[in-house]
Design a protein around this motif. Structure first.
Motif, PDB file in Angstrom:
ATOM      1  N   GLY A   1       0.787  -1.234   0.000  1.00  0.00           N
ATOM      2  CA  GLY A   1       0.000   0.000   0.000  1.00  0.00           C
ATOM      3  C   GLY A   1       0.810   1.269   0.000  1.00  0.00           C
ATOM      4  N   SER A   2       2.147   1.170   0.019  1.00  0.00           N
ATOM      5  CA  SER A   2       2.981   2.371   0.013  1.00  0.00           C
ATOM      6  C   SER A   2       3.720   2.488  -1.315  1.00  0.00           C
ATOM      7  CB  SER A   2       3.986   2.330   1.169  1.00  0.00           C
ATOM      8  OG  SER A   2       3.328   2.492   2.409  1.00  0.00           O
ATOM      9  N   HIS A   3       3.924   3.731  -1.708  1.00  0.00           N
ATOM     10  CA  HIS A   3       4.628   4.021  -2.966  1.00  0.00           C
ATOM     11  C   HIS A   3       5.600   5.171  -2.716  1.00  0.00           C
ATOM     12  CE1 HIS A   3       1.798   1.517  -5.263  1.00  0.00           C
ATOM     13  NE2 HIS A   3       0.876   2.002  -4.449  1.00  0.00           N
ATOM     14  N   PHE A   4       6.749   5.079  -3.371  1.00  0.00           N
ATOM     15  CA  PHE A   4       7.772   6.118  -3.212  1.00  0.00           C
ATOM     16  C   PHE A   4       8.396   6.389  -4.569  1.00  0.00           C
ATOM     17  CE2 PHE A   4      12.025   7.438  -1.232  1.00  0.00           C
ATOM     18  CZ  PHE A   4      11.566   8.720  -0.990  1.00  0.00           C
ATOM     19  N   LEU A   5       8.184   7.595  -5.098  1.00  0.00           N
ATOM     20  CA  LEU A   5       8.690   8.004  -6.409  1.00  0.00           C
ATOM     21  C   LEU A   5       8.268   7.021  -7.502  1.00  0.00           C
ATOM     22  CD1 LEU A   5      12.323   9.157  -5.490  1.00  0.00           C
ATOM     23  CD2 LEU A   5      10.196  10.456  -5.400  1.00  0.00           C
ATOM     24  N   GLY A   6       7.033   6.535  -7.369  1.00  0.00           N
ATOM     25  CA  GLY A   6       6.530   5.602  -8.362  1.00  0.00           C
ATOM     26  C   GLY A   6       6.890   4.162  -8.095  1.00  0.00           C
TER      27      GLY A   6
ATOM     28  N   LEU B   1       9.026  13.005   8.175  1.00  0.00           N
ATOM     29  CA  LEU B   1       8.192  12.402   7.139  1.00  0.00           C
ATOM     30  C   LEU B   1       7.627  13.479   6.213  1.00  0.00           C
ATOM     31  CD1 LEU B   1       6.924   9.851   5.980  1.00  0.00           C
ATOM     32  CD2 LEU B   1       5.062  10.093   7.634  1.00  0.00           C
ATOM     33  N   ALA B   2       7.238  14.620   6.804  1.00  0.00           N
ATOM     34  CA  ALA B   2       6.731  15.732   5.991  1.00  0.00           C
ATOM     35  C   ALA B   2       7.813  16.266   5.060  1.00  0.00           C
ATOM     36  CB  ALA B   2       6.205  16.834   6.899  1.00  0.00           C
ATOM     37  N   ILE B   3       9.056  16.310   5.534  1.00  0.00           N
ATOM     38  CA  ILE B   3      10.169  16.781   4.691  1.00  0.00           C
ATOM     39  C   ILE B   3      10.384  15.833   3.518  1.00  0.00           C
ATOM     40  CG2 ILE B   3      12.671  17.104   4.647  1.00  0.00           C
ATOM     41  CD1 ILE B   3      12.451  18.180   7.520  1.00  0.00           C
ATOM     42  N   ILE B   4      10.331  14.524   3.796  1.00  0.00           N
ATOM     43  CA  ILE B   4      10.514  13.540   2.730  1.00  0.00           C
ATOM     44  C   ILE B   4       9.395  13.655   1.696  1.00  0.00           C
ATOM     45  CG2 ILE B   4      10.485  11.055   2.244  1.00  0.00           C
ATOM     46  CD1 ILE B   4      11.940  10.632   4.902  1.00  0.00           C
ATOM     47  N   LYS B   5       8.166  13.804   2.179  1.00  0.00           N
ATOM     48  CA  LYS B   5       7.040  13.949   1.250  1.00  0.00           C
ATOM     49  C   LYS B   5       7.187  15.205   0.393  1.00  0.00           C
ATOM     50  CE  LYS B   5       3.505  11.627   4.052  1.00  0.00           C
ATOM     51  NZ  LYS B   5       2.251  11.826   4.797  1.00  0.00           N
ATOM     52  N   HIS B   6       7.595  16.288   1.020  1.00  0.00           N
ATOM     53  CA  HIS B   6       7.758  17.550   0.276  1.00  0.00           C
ATOM     54  C   HIS B   6       8.850  17.409  -0.768  1.00  0.00           C
ATOM     55  CE1 HIS B   6       7.829  21.842  -0.537  1.00  0.00           C
ATOM     56  NE2 HIS B   6       9.146  21.822  -0.367  1.00  0.00           N
ATOM     57  N   LYS B   7       9.955  16.793  -0.394  1.00  0.00           N
ATOM     58  CA  LYS B   7      11.046  16.613  -1.354  1.00  0.00           C
ATOM     59  C   LYS B   7      10.620  15.679  -2.476  1.00  0.00           C
ATOM     60  CE  LYS B   7      15.890  15.207  -1.660  1.00  0.00           C
ATOM     61  NZ  LYS B   7      17.090  14.726  -0.921  1.00  0.00           N
ATOM     62  N   ALA B   8       9.804  14.670  -2.146  1.00  0.00           N
ATOM     63  CA  ALA B   8       9.372  13.700  -3.158  1.00  0.00           C
ATOM     64  C   ALA B   8       8.432  14.323  -4.184  1.00  0.00           C
ATOM     65  CB  ALA B   8       8.703  12.510  -2.481  1.00  0.00           C
ATOM     66  N   THR B   9       7.701  15.378  -3.776  1.00  0.00           N
ATOM     67  CA  THR B   9       6.783  16.011  -4.732  1.00  0.00           C
ATOM     68  C   THR B   9       7.534  16.665  -5.886  1.00  0.00           C
ATOM     69  OG1 THR B   9       6.760  18.056  -3.424  1.00  0.00           O
ATOM     70  CG2 THR B   9       5.032  16.435  -2.969  1.00  0.00           C
ATOM     71  N   GLU B  10       8.803  16.952  -5.681  1.00  0.00           N
ATOM     72  CA  GLU B  10       9.615  17.554  -6.733  1.00  0.00           C
ATOM     73  C   GLU B  10      10.124  16.510  -7.729  1.00  0.00           C
ATOM     74  OE1 GLU B  10      12.682  19.499  -4.612  1.00  0.00           O
ATOM     75  OE2 GLU B  10      11.344  20.908  -3.576  1.00  0.00           O
ATOM     76  N   GLU B  11       9.903  15.217  -7.404  1.00  0.00           N
ATOM     77  CA  GLU B  11      10.354  14.133  -8.258  1.00  0.00           C
ATOM     78  C   GLU B  11       9.169  13.566  -9.049  1.00  0.00           C
ATOM     79  OE1 GLU B  11      13.516  13.221  -8.380  1.00  0.00           O
ATOM     80  OE2 GLU B  11      14.281  14.411  -6.708  1.00  0.00           O
TER      81      GLU B  11
ATOM     82  N   GLY C   1       6.705  10.473 -10.305  1.00  0.00           N
ATOM     83  CA  GLY C   1       6.163   9.256  -9.723  1.00  0.00           C
ATOM     84  C   GLY C   1       5.384   9.522  -8.454  1.00  0.00           C
ATOM     85  N   ILE C   2       4.398   8.671  -8.215  1.00  0.00           N
ATOM     86  CA  ILE C   2       3.540   8.828  -7.067  1.00  0.00           C
ATOM     87  C   ILE C   2       4.277   8.480  -5.777  1.00  0.00           C
ATOM     88  CG2 ILE C   2       2.654   6.470  -7.318  1.00  0.00           C
ATOM     89  CD1 ILE C   2      -0.002   7.441  -6.214  1.00  0.00           C
ATOM     90  N   THR C   3       4.034   9.265  -4.730  1.00  0.00           N
ATOM     91  CA  THR C   3       4.568   8.982  -3.394  1.00  0.00           C
ATOM     92  C   THR C   3       3.396   8.916  -2.420  1.00  0.00           C
ATOM     93  OG1 THR C   3       6.723  10.000  -3.788  1.00  0.00           O
ATOM     94  CG2 THR C   3       5.985   9.843  -1.498  1.00  0.00           C
ATOM     95  N   LYS C   4       3.186   7.752  -1.879  1.00  0.00           N
ATOM     96  CA  LYS C   4       2.109   7.532  -0.917  1.00  0.00           C
ATOM     97  C   LYS C   4       2.633   6.571   0.150  1.00  0.00           C
ATOM     98  CE  LYS C   4      -2.697   5.986  -0.484  1.00  0.00           C
ATOM     99  NZ  LYS C   4      -3.840   5.363  -1.207  1.00  0.00           N
ATOM    100  N   LEU C   5       3.154   7.151   1.222  1.00  0.00           N
ATOM    101  CA  LEU C   5       3.820   6.365   2.261  1.00  0.00           C
ATOM    102  C   LEU C   5       2.803   5.947   3.326  1.00  0.00           C
ATOM    103  CD1 LEU C   5       7.054   8.512   2.514  1.00  0.00           C
ATOM    104  CD2 LEU C   5       6.700   6.426   1.206  1.00  0.00           C
ATOM    105  N   LYS C   6       1.950   5.004   2.972  1.00  0.00           N
ATOM    106  CA  LYS C   6       0.813   4.627   3.808  1.00  0.00           C
ATOM    107  C   LYS C   6       1.234   4.130   5.181  1.00  0.00           C
ATOM    108  CE  LYS C   6      -3.125   1.454   3.992  1.00  0.00           C
ATOM    109  NZ  LYS C   6      -3.837   0.362   3.296  1.00  0.00           N
ATOM    110  N   PHE C   7       2.117   3.113   5.219  1.00  0.00           N
ATOM    111  CA  PHE C   7       2.419   2.557   6.545  1.00  0.00           C
ATOM    112  C   PHE C   7       3.330   3.460   7.360  1.00  0.00           C
ATOM    113  CE2 PHE C   7       4.780  -0.132   3.408  1.00  0.00           C
ATOM    114  CZ  PHE C   7       6.054   0.356   3.610  1.00  0.00           C
ATOM    115  N   PHE C   8       4.018   4.398   6.727  1.00  0.00           N
ATOM    116  CA  PHE C   8       4.752   5.397   7.499  1.00  0.00           C
ATOM    117  C   PHE C   8       3.771   6.385   8.139  1.00  0.00           C
ATOM    118  CE2 PHE C   8       8.150   4.119   4.496  1.00  0.00           C
ATOM    119  CZ  PHE C   8       9.095   3.734   5.427  1.00  0.00           C
TER     120      PHE C   8
END
Length: 451
Positions: free
Chosen positions: A152-157, A295-305, A307-314
């Motif tokens: 259920g989690s995705h990181f940069l696609g 976690l918010a910093i990682i999500k913000h940085k990932a938005t600049e990349e 692919g989908i980022t959805k860190l569900k279990f985090f």
């Protein structure tokens, strides 16, 4: 068909250990573990002291495998980040490489460690990715049993799976291990995720600290349960002063002194447990706040990349798991707090009884001393007065008897002496009584005199 190979495999290890103050030059188990790791990678000792850069290495007995080693200091924690990967980015690799990587990178920490398995599959379906994750784990652990994956989690696609246990089920008292498996869609994503290693290291650090705090809270509860002093069924235990069937004052005094010592020991355990729980609660709250910020910093940085980022279990860990840890620790604290107050009142009651028994004991001793003093004064005055009068008047009495009663019989003389003896004794007793009464009134001016 289950995939048998993966492209561009990586293995990251994030390991954390509390800094320890050494009382001698002997290395701690954690230090020994990290030194062995450094030796396996043929790195110089300076790699353990220079925290400003990565130390690259090449695995000599694994063809085309490179990586880097880096130490960090995070507050009271020594942190280690080490990884290795194949140089070949385009040809498929056997999953057994993850086991070989793991043997090279293995290291222990007193807080915990996280493994990140990384690689990519070309044009893979969701089912292929799940099979690849299972195969990667089975090869990594050399375990044929199928793992339970948390999807259920995705990181940069990429699709991310987790194999993780709650601290309630941990069996290793020293550390906990979590494993993440990230199956990427192509080579560039693998490389981009690798650039997040510092942010991930901090995120895993706070998560392991949260789990460590919660595990300590659980251990405090277990210790109190084993001691038989943790409230059962979430109810406040009733502490009642037990009056033993003892008649002697000294036995009662000894019994309550024993009760006092025993309950002071219990009180000390309550105080230590409450202080420890308070510290763990504060640390849980602070580490959760830091975890969510990271976690918010990682999500913000990932938005600049891409692919989908959805860190569900985090997200779930911060919103539910860690929050529940805090609530449960608060529950332990609130259950123990009234127990502490009740135990303090119980000890106060015991102290009151001890003071009463001590006062009664002192009163009895004082009465015995007073009676002894009165007896000594009475007898001393009586004997002294009688003796003094007898000695002073003896010559006169003898002279009078001799000159005026020469014709008296021996029996009459004896009777005369006995009469004077009774007289002397009566005078002595009267003097002793008067002296004793005066002494009593002098010692206690407000008390009425009397027997």
């Amino acid at each position: 068909m289950q995939p048998l190979s993966i492209y561009y495999p990586h293995l990251f290890l994030f390991v954390y250990s509390l800094r320890e103050v050494q009382e001698d030059i002997k290395a701690t188990p954690q230090q020994t573990s990290w030194e062995r790791l450094r030796d396996r990678l043929n790195l110089d000792q300076e790699a353990d002291y220079d925290i400003e850069r990565n130390y690259p290495f090449t695995v000599e007995d694994l063809n085309g495998v490179t990586g880097f080693y880096r130490r960090y200091t995070l507050g009271d924690t020594e942190s280690l980040l080490v990884y290795c990967a194949t140089k070949d980015k385009e040809n498929p690799q056997n999953y057994d490489c993850f086991y070989e990587f793991q043997k090279k990178l293995e290291a222990n920490g007193t807080i915990g460690k996280t493994w990140l398995i990384l690689g990519y599959l070309n044009s893979a379906t969701d089912l292929d990715k799940e099979k690849a994750a299972k195969q990667a784990y089975q090869s990594f652990r050399k375990n044929a049993s199928e793992p339970q994956l948390r999807p259920g989690s995705h990181f940069l696609g990429s699709t991310v799976f987790e194999i993780w246990e709650s601290p309630e089920n941990w069996t290793n008292a020293l550390e906990h291990e979590s494993i993440l498996i990230c199956i990427c869609p192509h080579q560039k994503t693998v490389e981009r995720i690798g650039t997040f290693h510092y942010e991930l290291m901090l995120l895993f650090y706070y998560r392991h600290k949260i789990c460590k705090n919660y595990r300590i809270s659980i251990n405090i509860k277990k210790m109190l349960i084993q001691e038989g002093i943790f409230p059962e069924n979430n109810q406040i235990d009733e502490a009642v002063v037990n009056f033993p069937n003892i008649s002697g004052l000294e036995q009662k005094f000894d019994y309550f002194n024993y009760e006092l010592r025993k309950n002071l020991q219990i009180l000390a355990k309550y105080i230590m447990a409450l202080e420890d729980l308070k510290v763990q609660l504060q640390n849980l709250q602070q580490n959760l706040e830091n975890y969510q910020k990271r976690l918010a910093i990682i999500k913000h940085k990932a938005t600049e990349e891409n692919g989908i980022t959805k860190l569900k279990f985090f997200d779930e860990f911060g919103e539910f798991t860690a929050t529940n840890y805090i609530l449960e620790t608060e529950k332990y604290y609130t259950l123990l707090l009234p127990q502490l107050a009740l135990r303090e009142k119980y000890i106060h009651s015991i102290c009151t009884f001890i003071e009463l028994f001590k006062a009664e004991q002192d009163r009895q001793i004082a009465n015995q001393n007073t009676k002894f003093q009165d007896t000594v004064i009475f007898l001393g005055t009586t004997i002294g007065t009688s003796s003094f009068i007898a000695i002073a008047s003896a010559p006169l009495i003898l002279n009078k008897i001799t000159t005026s009663n020469l014709s008296q019989t021996p029996n009459n003389i004896s009777l005369t002496y006995f009469t004077f003896l009774i007289l002397y004794l009566a005078i002595g007793l009267t003097s002793g009584y008067i002296t004793r009464q005066w002494w009593r009134s002098y010692r206690h001016p407000s008390r009425e005199t009397g027997e």
